[in-house]
Motif scaffolding. Structure first.
Motif, PDB file in Angstrom:
ATOM      1  N   ASP A   1       0.865  -1.177   0.000  1.00 24.31           N
ATOM      2  CA  ASP A   1       0.000   0.000   0.000  1.00 24.31           C
ATOM      3  C   ASP A   1       0.900   1.224   0.000  1.00 24.31           C
ATOM      4  O   ASP A   1       1.720   1.397   0.901  1.00 24.31           O
ATOM      5  N   GLY A   2       0.763   2.065  -1.016  1.00 23.20           N
ATOM      6  CA  GLY A   2       1.631   3.236  -1.079  1.00 23.20           C
ATOM      7  C   GLY A   2       1.356   4.085  -2.291  1.00 23.20           C
ATOM      8  O   GLY A   2       0.275   4.028  -2.884  1.00 23.20           O
ATOM      9  N   GLU A   3       2.367   4.870  -2.662  1.00 23.97           N
ATOM     10  CA  GLU A   3       2.248   5.726  -3.838  1.00 23.97           C
ATOM     11  C   GLU A   3       3.631   6.028  -4.399  1.00 23.97           C
ATOM     12  O   GLU A   3       4.633   5.970  -3.699  1.00 23.97           O
ATOM     13  N   MET A   4       3.624   6.328  -5.673  1.00 26.27           N
ATOM     14  CA  MET A   4       4.824   6.772  -6.376  1.00 26.27           C
ATOM     15  C   MET A   4       4.546   8.181  -6.877  1.00 26.27           C
ATOM     16  O   MET A   4       3.495   8.432  -7.475  1.00 26.27           O
TER      17      MET A   4
ATOM     18  N   GLN B   1       4.371   5.041   6.209  1.00 27.74           N
ATOM     19  CA  GLN B   1       5.424   4.876   7.205  1.00 27.74           C
ATOM     20  C   GLN B   1       6.820   5.032   6.628  1.00 27.74           C
ATOM     21  O   GLN B   1       7.723   5.474   7.308  1.00 27.74           O
ATOM     22  N   PHE B   2       7.006   4.623   5.392  1.00 30.68           N
ATOM     23  CA  PHE B   2       8.351   4.614   4.821  1.00 30.68           C
ATOM     24  C   PHE B   2       8.381   5.470   3.561  1.00 30.68           C
ATOM     25  O   PHE B   2       7.445   5.442   2.766  1.00 30.68           O
ATOM     26  N   CYS B   3       9.448   6.215   3.387  1.00 33.23           N
ATOM     27  CA  CYS B   3       9.584   7.088   2.224  1.00 33.23           C
ATOM     28  C   CYS B   3      11.015   7.013   1.712  1.00 33.23           C
ATOM     29  O   CYS B   3      11.960   7.168   2.479  1.00 33.23           O
TER      30      CYS B   3
ATOM     31  N   TYR C   1       5.451   4.017   1.120  1.00 39.80           N
ATOM     32  CA  TYR C   1       4.628   2.836   1.357  1.00 39.80           C
ATOM     33  C   TYR C   1       4.627   2.513   2.839  1.00 39.80           C
ATOM     34  O   TYR C   1       5.417   3.054   3.616  1.00 39.80           O
ATOM     35  N   ASN C   2       3.737   1.616   3.202  1.00 39.61           N
ATOM     36  CA  ASN C   2       3.654   1.181   4.590  1.00 39.61           C
ATOM     37  C   ASN C   2       4.614   0.027   4.804  1.00 39.61           C
ATOM     38  O   ASN C   2       4.493  -1.019   4.160  1.00 39.61           O
ATOM     39  N   LYS C   3       5.545   0.233   5.696  1.00 33.95           N
ATOM     40  CA  LYS C   3       6.612  -0.733   5.967  1.00 33.95           C
ATOM     41  C   LYS C   3       6.086  -2.034   6.562  1.00 33.95           C
ATOM     42  O   LYS C   3       6.723  -3.075   6.412  1.00 33.95           O
TER      43      LYS C   3
END
Length: 165
Positions: free
Chosen positions: A59-62, A137-139, A157-159
């Motif tokens: 789950d995240g984004e670019m 959480q993570f970038c 994204y979520n770590k």
């Protein structure tokens, strides 16, 4: 019994996938050679920005910030230099982002043996306001350069998804 890979090794592997995927796909599609940059680099204007959301296992984004001159060169190469409307131009640019993201996401999914889905790219001229959100959480931030300017790429994204890997 399979041995669990430490989270820092998983993150490092994802970083390598991002760096190599972004550079390799851009070179194949547009003949533009990007070199990873170190340090803090300020955003150059004008830019085109793109956002792609990730769902499923990851789950995240670019987020992409690409200088206008470089975006124009990418579209020119992909369209073989033919004249086009603004809507067609946007379509080619979205397809570029889709291919770059798809390559990286596919490699990440293969690495973990899990499926990742992603949205169609949202593109606009200028800096996306979504960049200021911080729901993940993570970038990881990456800067790439060539004579056409500096590309900024942010992968958030979520770590927690890595904990079960």
């Amino acid at each position: 019994m399979t041995q669990k890979i430490p989270t820092h090794k998983l993150i490092e592997s994802m970083e390598n996938i991002v760096i190599h995927g972004f550079c390799n796909v851009t070179q194949r599609l547009s003949s533009i050679q990007l070199e990873p940059e170190e340090g803090i680099i300020l955003t150059q204007e004008p830019v085109y920005s793109g956002t792609i959301r990730l769902h499923g296992f990851l789950d995240g984004e670019m987020l992409f910030l690409i200088p206008e001159e470089m975006a124009e060169q990418i579209v020119f190469q992909m369209s073989h230099g033919r004249p086009m409307s603004e809507a067609e131009w946007d379509g080619y640019f979205k397809e570029y982002l889709n291919i770059v993201a798809g390559c990286m996401i596919s490699q990440i999914g293969n690495f973990f043996g899990k499926r990742v889905r992603f949205s169609l790219p949202m593109v606009k001229k200028g800096v996306c306001k979504e960049i200021t959100k911080n729901e993940f959480q993570f970038c990881s931030k990456h800067d790439f350069s060539n004579e056409l300017g500096i590309v900024h790429f942010v992968f958030r994204y979520n770590k927690v998804v890595l904990d079960g890997a």
